[in-house]
Write a protein that holds these residues in place. Sequence first.
Motif, PDB file in Angstrom:
ATOM      1  N   GLN A  44       1.048  -1.166   0.420  1.00  0.00           N
ATOM      2  CA  GLN A  44       0.328   0.111   0.268  1.00  0.00           C
ATOM      3  C   GLN A  44       0.717   1.140  -0.466  1.00  0.00           C
ATOM      4  O   GLN A  44       2.022   1.506   0.671  1.00  0.00           O
ATOM      5  CB  GLN A  44      -0.558   0.235   1.094  1.00  0.00           C
ATOM      6  N   GLU A  46       1.227   5.868  -0.070  1.00  0.00           N
ATOM      7  CA  GLU A  46       0.523   7.135   0.153  1.00  0.00           C
ATOM      8  C   GLU A  46       0.731   7.760  -0.941  1.00  0.00           C
ATOM      9  O   GLU A  46       2.109   7.904  -1.542  1.00  0.00           O
ATOM     10  CB  GLU A  46       1.060   7.636   1.392  1.00  0.00           C
ATOM     11  N   THR A  49       2.643  12.144  -2.797  1.00  0.00           N
ATOM     12  CA  THR A  49       4.724  12.326  -2.104  1.00  0.00           C
ATOM     13  C   THR A  49       5.357  13.212  -2.864  1.00  0.00           C
ATOM     14  O   THR A  49       5.347  12.443  -4.492  1.00  0.00           O
ATOM     15  CB  THR A  49       4.276  11.771  -1.218  1.00  0.00           C
ATOM     16  N   GLY A  60       4.038   7.789  -4.441  1.00  0.00           N
ATOM     17  CA  GLY A  60       3.894   6.760  -3.606  1.00  0.00           C
ATOM     18  C   GLY A  60       4.596   6.033  -2.920  1.00  0.00           C
ATOM     19  O   GLY A  60       5.856   5.935  -2.936  1.00  0.00           O
ATOM     20  N   VAL A  63       3.356   2.649   2.405  1.00  0.00           N
ATOM     21  CA  VAL A  63       3.106   2.578   4.153  1.00  0.00           C
ATOM     22  C   VAL A  63       3.689   0.965   4.446  1.00  0.00           C
ATOM     23  O   VAL A  63       2.321  -0.192   4.066  1.00  0.00           O
ATOM     24  CB  VAL A  63       1.594   2.960   4.057  1.00  0.00           C
TER      25      VAL A  63
END
Length: 340
Positions: A44, A46, A49, A60, A63
Amino acid sequence: ANSPRTARIACMLAGLLTFLIGVPFAYTGAITRTFYGPDSVHAQFEADTCNGLLDLPQCGMWVPDAQAFIKLLTHQAQPFLGGWCLVGIVAASMSTCDGAILALGTVFSHNFVRHLPDLLPFFRLPEDLISDKNLLTVARLTTLPMAVIACLIASFYSSSHSAGATGYLLIVAFDIVLAGCVVPLFCAIYLDRPSPRAALLSLLGGVALRVILEFTLPKDGWLLLPYGGPEFLDYGPVSTDLLPGFFDAPAADRWDPETCEQGRFRDFTGLDSLGAPLFSLLVFLAVHWYERCSDKTFPLPFLPERLMEPLPKGHPLDKPGTEVKAGAEPTPKGKPLASA
Protein backbone atom coordinates in the motif's frame (compact mmCIF):
# COMPACT_ATOMS: atom_id res chain seq x y z
CA ALA A 1 17.08 -29.92 40.44
CA ASN A 2 18.54 -32.57 42.70
CA SER A 3 22.11 -31.36 42.17
CA PRO A 4 24.01 -28.37 40.69
CA ARG A 5 25.18 -30.57 37.82
CA THR A 6 21.61 -31.42 36.86
CA ALA A 7 20.68 -27.71 36.97
CA ARG A 8 23.58 -26.79 34.67
CA ILE A 9 22.67 -29.51 32.17
CA ALA A 10 19.04 -28.38 32.18
CA CYS A 11 20.03 -24.75 31.57
CA MET A 12 22.30 -25.70 28.66
CA LEU A 13 19.60 -27.88 27.08
CA ALA A 14 17.02 -25.12 27.50
CA GLY A 15 19.36 -22.61 25.85
CA LEU A 16 20.06 -25.01 22.97
CA LEU A 17 16.36 -25.64 22.38
CA THR A 18 15.67 -21.89 22.51
CA PHE A 19 18.38 -21.34 19.89
CA LEU A 20 17.04 -24.05 17.60
CA ILE A 21 13.48 -22.76 17.84
CA GLY A 22 14.11 -19.02 18.08
CA VAL A 23 16.50 -18.54 15.15
CA PRO A 24 14.18 -20.03 12.47
CA PHE A 25 11.23 -18.16 13.95
CA ALA A 26 13.21 -14.90 13.69
CA TYR A 27 13.35 -15.31 9.91
CA THR A 28 9.59 -14.85 9.72
CA GLY A 29 10.24 -11.09 9.69
CA ALA A 30 12.12 -11.36 6.39
CA ILE A 31 9.44 -13.69 5.03
CA THR A 32 6.75 -11.18 6.02
CA ARG A 33 8.53 -8.42 4.10
CA THR A 34 8.70 -10.66 1.07
CA PHE A 35 4.93 -11.16 1.04
CA TYR A 36 3.87 -7.71 2.33
CA GLY A 37 6.83 -5.46 1.50
CA PRO A 38 6.97 -2.57 -1.01
CA ASP A 39 7.54 -4.97 -3.94
CA SER A 40 4.65 -7.31 -3.13
CA VAL A 41 1.15 -7.39 -4.56
CA HIS A 42 -0.23 -6.44 -1.13
CA ALA A 43 1.82 -3.24 -0.82
CA GLN A 44 0.00 0.00 0.00
CA PHE A 45 1.25 3.48 -0.87
CA GLU A 46 0.48 7.00 0.22
CA ALA A 47 -0.07 9.10 -2.91
CA ASP A 48 0.64 12.81 -3.42
CA THR A 49 4.21 12.80 -2.09
CA CYS A 50 7.48 14.07 -3.54
CA ASN A 51 11.13 13.07 -3.24
CA GLY A 52 14.02 15.25 -4.29
CA LEU A 53 16.58 12.43 -4.31
CA LEU A 54 14.45 10.45 -6.79
CA ASP A 55 13.72 13.66 -8.71
CA LEU A 56 9.98 12.92 -8.56
CA PRO A 57 7.50 15.76 -7.95
CA GLN A 58 4.70 13.20 -7.51
CA CYS A 59 5.21 9.69 -6.20
CA GLY A 60 3.85 7.14 -3.74
CA MET A 61 5.36 6.39 -0.31
CA TRP A 62 5.16 2.80 0.88
CA VAL A 63 3.06 2.41 4.05
CA PRO A 64 4.00 -0.70 6.10
CA ASP A 65 1.09 -2.90 7.17
CA ALA A 66 0.99 -3.25 10.96
CA GLN A 67 -0.98 -6.51 10.64
CA ALA A 68 1.32 -8.07 8.03
CA PHE A 69 2.69 -10.80 10.30
CA ILE A 70 -0.76 -11.94 11.42
CA LYS A 71 -1.90 -11.96 7.77
CA LEU A 72 1.15 -14.04 6.85
CA LEU A 73 0.31 -16.69 9.44
CA THR A 74 -3.38 -16.81 8.54
CA HIS A 75 -3.14 -16.58 4.72
CA GLN A 76 0.28 -17.51 3.31
CA ALA A 77 1.56 -20.03 5.89
CA GLN A 78 0.35 -23.62 6.05
CA PRO A 79 -2.61 -23.89 8.45
CA PHE A 80 -0.71 -26.23 10.76
CA LEU A 81 2.38 -24.02 11.03
CA GLY A 82 0.43 -20.78 11.16
CA GLY A 83 -1.86 -22.11 13.87
CA TRP A 84 1.01 -23.29 16.05
CA CYS A 85 2.80 -19.97 15.61
CA LEU A 86 -0.29 -18.15 16.81
CA VAL A 87 -0.61 -20.57 19.74
CA GLY A 88 3.04 -19.91 20.62
CA ILE A 89 2.50 -16.15 20.57
CA VAL A 90 -0.53 -16.46 22.86
CA ALA A 91 1.32 -18.85 25.20
CA ALA A 92 4.33 -16.54 25.41
CA SER A 93 2.07 -13.57 26.13
CA MET A 94 0.20 -15.44 28.87
CA SER A 95 3.38 -16.73 30.51
CA THR A 96 4.76 -13.20 30.57
CA CYS A 97 1.69 -11.45 31.92
CA ASP A 98 0.84 -13.99 34.63
CA GLY A 99 4.41 -13.95 35.93
CA ALA A 100 4.40 -10.16 35.99
CA ILE A 101 1.06 -10.02 37.85
CA LEU A 102 2.22 -12.57 40.43
CA ALA A 103 5.49 -10.71 40.87
CA LEU A 104 3.64 -7.45 41.54
CA GLY A 105 1.59 -9.08 44.28
CA THR A 106 4.62 -10.75 45.86
CA VAL A 107 6.71 -7.57 45.76
CA PHE A 108 3.92 -5.50 47.32
CA SER A 109 3.42 -8.04 50.09
CA HIS A 110 7.07 -8.84 50.83
CA ASN A 111 8.71 -5.45 50.26
CA PHE A 112 5.98 -3.13 51.50
CA VAL A 113 3.51 -4.83 53.82
CA ARG A 114 6.23 -6.81 55.62
CA HIS A 115 7.98 -3.54 56.53
CA LEU A 116 4.92 -1.69 57.78
CA PRO A 117 6.25 -1.65 61.39
CA ASP A 118 9.33 0.24 60.13
CA LEU A 119 7.41 2.50 57.77
CA LEU A 120 4.76 3.37 60.38
CA PRO A 121 6.65 3.45 63.69
CA PHE A 122 4.09 5.78 65.32
CA PHE A 123 1.19 3.33 64.86
CA ARG A 124 0.78 0.39 67.17
CA LEU A 125 0.05 -2.55 64.92
CA PRO A 126 -1.21 -5.90 66.20
CA GLU A 127 1.63 -8.26 67.00
CA ASP A 128 0.32 -11.04 64.76
CA LEU A 129 -0.49 -8.75 61.81
CA ILE A 130 2.75 -9.32 59.88
CA SER A 131 2.82 -13.09 59.51
CA ASP A 132 3.58 -15.42 56.63
CA LYS A 133 -0.07 -16.39 56.38
CA ASN A 134 -1.26 -12.78 56.17
CA LEU A 135 1.50 -11.87 53.73
CA LEU A 136 0.49 -14.75 51.47
CA THR A 137 -3.14 -13.59 51.63
CA VAL A 138 -2.12 -10.02 50.73
CA ALA A 139 -0.04 -11.28 47.79
CA ARG A 140 -2.99 -13.28 46.47
CA LEU A 141 -5.48 -10.44 46.88
CA THR A 142 -3.14 -7.91 45.26
CA THR A 143 -3.08 -9.93 42.03
CA LEU A 144 -6.80 -9.20 41.51
CA PRO A 145 -6.59 -5.39 41.07
CA MET A 146 -3.32 -5.80 39.16
CA ALA A 147 -5.03 -8.16 36.71
CA VAL A 148 -7.94 -5.74 36.28
CA ILE A 149 -5.55 -2.85 35.60
CA ALA A 150 -3.62 -4.95 33.09
CA CYS A 151 -6.84 -5.89 31.26
CA LEU A 152 -7.94 -2.25 31.09
CA ILE A 153 -4.59 -1.14 29.70
CA ALA A 154 -4.59 -3.92 27.10
CA SER A 155 -8.16 -3.07 26.06
CA PHE A 156 -8.04 0.72 25.84
CA TYR A 157 -4.40 1.74 25.30
CA SER A 158 -3.64 2.63 21.69
CA SER A 159 -0.36 3.44 19.95
CA SER A 160 0.91 3.77 16.41
CA HIS A 161 4.21 2.05 17.23
CA SER A 162 5.25 -0.73 14.88
CA ALA A 163 5.48 -3.19 17.80
CA GLY A 164 1.84 -2.57 18.66
CA ALA A 165 0.31 -0.74 21.59
CA THR A 166 0.80 -3.23 24.41
CA GLY A 167 3.87 -4.68 22.69
CA TYR A 168 5.65 -1.36 23.01
CA LEU A 169 4.62 -1.12 26.68
CA LEU A 170 6.34 -4.48 27.20
CA ILE A 171 9.52 -3.09 25.62
CA VAL A 172 9.40 -0.06 27.93
CA ALA A 173 8.80 -2.31 30.95
CA PHE A 174 11.86 -4.42 30.18
CA ASP A 175 13.89 -1.26 29.59
CA ILE A 176 12.88 0.11 33.00
CA VAL A 177 13.95 -3.13 34.68
CA LEU A 178 17.26 -2.98 32.78
CA ALA A 179 17.78 0.64 33.79
CA GLY A 180 16.91 0.22 37.45
CA CYS A 181 17.68 -3.32 38.59
CA VAL A 182 20.61 -4.77 36.65
CA VAL A 183 23.30 -2.43 38.00
CA PRO A 184 22.38 -2.76 41.72
CA LEU A 185 22.06 -6.54 41.35
CA PHE A 186 25.46 -7.02 39.72
CA CYS A 187 27.17 -4.59 42.08
CA ALA A 188 25.65 -6.34 45.09
CA ILE A 189 27.13 -9.63 43.87
CA TYR A 190 30.57 -8.55 42.66
CA LEU A 191 31.49 -5.52 44.83
CA ASP A 192 32.95 -5.72 48.30
CA ARG A 193 30.57 -4.13 50.84
CA PRO A 194 28.26 -2.39 48.33
CA SER A 195 26.40 0.68 49.53
CA PRO A 196 22.62 0.30 50.02
CA ARG A 197 22.21 4.04 49.39
CA ALA A 198 24.11 3.75 46.11
CA ALA A 199 21.83 0.88 45.06
CA LEU A 200 18.68 2.85 45.87
CA LEU A 201 19.84 6.02 44.11
CA SER A 202 21.06 4.13 41.05
CA LEU A 203 17.69 2.38 40.82
CA LEU A 204 15.74 5.64 41.11
CA GLY A 205 18.11 7.50 38.77
CA GLY A 206 18.06 4.86 36.04
CA VAL A 207 14.27 4.52 36.10
CA ALA A 208 13.72 8.29 36.17
CA LEU A 209 16.08 8.89 33.23
CA ARG A 210 14.45 6.11 31.18
CA VAL A 211 11.00 7.59 31.75
CA ILE A 212 12.20 11.12 30.94
CA LEU A 213 13.93 10.02 27.72
CA GLU A 214 10.79 8.14 26.67
CA PHE A 215 8.91 11.44 26.40
CA THR A 216 11.75 13.74 25.29
CA LEU A 217 13.70 11.84 22.62
CA PRO A 218 12.31 12.18 19.07
CA LYS A 219 11.15 8.86 17.62
CA ASP A 220 9.50 8.79 14.20
CA GLY A 221 9.46 4.98 13.93
CA TRP A 222 11.98 4.66 11.07
CA LEU A 223 15.01 3.80 13.30
CA LEU A 224 17.25 6.31 11.51
CA LEU A 225 19.37 8.93 13.22
CA PRO A 226 19.31 12.46 11.70
CA TYR A 227 22.35 11.97 9.50
CA GLY A 228 23.25 14.53 6.86
CA GLY A 229 22.64 13.92 3.18
CA PRO A 230 19.56 13.75 0.97
CA GLU A 231 19.19 9.98 1.43
CA PHE A 232 18.11 10.60 5.03
CA LEU A 233 15.21 12.87 4.12
CA ASP A 234 11.62 11.66 4.43
CA TYR A 235 9.03 12.05 1.69
CA GLY A 236 7.40 15.45 1.40
CA PRO A 237 4.02 16.68 0.15
CA VAL A 238 3.47 17.42 -3.52
CA SER A 239 4.51 20.96 -4.29
CA THR A 240 4.02 21.22 -8.05
CA ASP A 241 2.44 19.57 -11.09
CA LEU A 242 5.50 20.07 -13.30
CA LEU A 243 7.46 17.24 -14.94
CA PRO A 244 10.37 15.41 -13.27
CA GLY A 245 13.84 16.78 -13.88
CA PHE A 246 14.99 13.80 -15.97
CA PHE A 247 12.26 14.40 -18.60
CA ASP A 248 13.39 15.76 -21.98
CA ALA A 249 11.30 18.93 -21.75
CA PRO A 250 11.90 22.69 -21.59
CA ALA A 251 13.34 23.93 -18.31
CA ALA A 252 10.15 25.90 -17.61
CA ASP A 253 8.16 22.62 -17.60
CA ARG A 254 10.51 20.77 -15.23
CA TRP A 255 10.24 21.05 -11.46
CA ASP A 256 12.90 22.21 -9.01
CA PRO A 257 13.69 19.48 -6.39
CA GLU A 258 14.41 22.22 -3.84
CA THR A 259 10.68 22.98 -3.69
CA CYS A 260 9.98 19.58 -2.10
CA GLU A 261 9.72 20.20 1.66
CA GLN A 262 11.20 17.03 3.13
CA GLY A 263 11.78 16.53 6.83
CA ARG A 264 14.83 14.66 8.07
CA PHE A 265 14.44 11.28 9.75
CA ARG A 266 14.88 11.61 13.52
CA ASP A 267 14.69 8.44 15.58
CA PHE A 268 16.81 7.98 18.71
CA THR A 269 15.33 4.62 19.65
CA GLY A 270 17.88 2.65 21.65
CA LEU A 271 19.65 5.63 23.17
CA ASP A 272 17.20 5.62 26.06
CA SER A 273 17.55 1.84 26.51
CA LEU A 274 21.36 1.99 26.72
CA GLY A 275 21.85 5.41 28.29
CA ALA A 276 19.65 4.80 31.35
CA PRO A 277 21.58 1.76 32.70
CA LEU A 278 24.89 3.55 32.05
CA PHE A 279 23.61 6.50 34.07
CA SER A 280 22.50 4.08 36.79
CA LEU A 281 26.02 2.62 36.88
CA LEU A 282 27.61 6.07 37.17
CA VAL A 283 25.27 7.00 40.03
CA PHE A 284 26.04 3.78 41.88
CA LEU A 285 29.82 4.13 41.51
CA ALA A 286 29.75 7.82 42.49
CA VAL A 287 27.78 7.24 45.71
CA HIS A 288 29.63 4.02 46.52
CA TRP A 289 33.09 5.54 46.19
CA TYR A 290 31.98 8.68 48.02
CA GLU A 291 31.08 6.60 51.05
CA ARG A 292 34.22 4.46 50.78
CA CYS A 293 36.59 7.40 50.40
CA SER A 294 35.01 9.83 52.87
CA ASP A 295 33.93 7.21 55.42
CA LYS A 296 30.55 8.94 55.57
CA THR A 297 27.09 7.84 54.55
CA PHE A 298 25.39 9.61 51.69
CA PRO A 299 22.50 11.64 53.17
CA LEU A 300 18.98 10.52 52.25
CA PRO A 301 16.61 12.73 54.22
CA PHE A 302 13.48 11.24 52.67
CA LEU A 303 14.09 7.75 54.17
CA PRO A 304 14.49 6.56 57.76
CA GLU A 305 18.10 5.71 58.52
CA ARG A 306 17.26 2.23 59.80
CA LEU A 307 15.88 1.19 56.40
CA MET A 308 19.26 1.81 54.80
CA GLU A 309 21.30 -0.24 57.24
CA PRO A 310 22.26 -3.67 55.84
CA LEU A 311 21.27 -6.65 57.94
CA PRO A 312 24.12 -8.38 59.75
CA LYS A 313 25.10 -11.85 58.65
CA GLY A 314 22.89 -14.47 60.28
CA HIS A 315 20.04 -12.03 60.96
CA PRO A 316 16.69 -13.86 61.18
CA LEU A 317 15.30 -11.91 58.21
CA ASP A 318 17.93 -13.58 56.03
CA LYS A 319 16.44 -16.98 56.82
CA PRO A 320 13.36 -18.39 55.09
CA GLY A 321 10.18 -18.65 57.06
CA THR A 322 10.74 -15.53 59.17
CA GLU A 323 7.77 -14.03 60.94
CA VAL A 324 7.94 -10.36 61.94
CA LYS A 325 5.80 -8.99 64.73
CA ALA A 326 5.22 -5.28 65.24
CA GLY A 327 7.57 -3.91 67.88
CA ALA A 328 9.43 -7.21 68.32
CA GLU A 329 12.50 -8.89 66.90
CA PRO A 330 11.82 -11.16 63.90
CA THR A 331 11.72 -14.85 64.70
CA PRO A 332 11.81 -17.77 62.27
CA LYS A 333 8.37 -19.29 62.06
CA GLY A 334 6.08 -20.84 59.47
CA LYS A 335 6.76 -21.42 55.81
CA PRO A 336 8.47 -18.98 53.42
CA LEU A 337 6.24 -16.82 51.25
CA ALA A 338 8.09 -17.96 48.13
CA SER A 339 6.93 -21.54 48.70
CA ALA A 340 3.34 -20.47 48.09
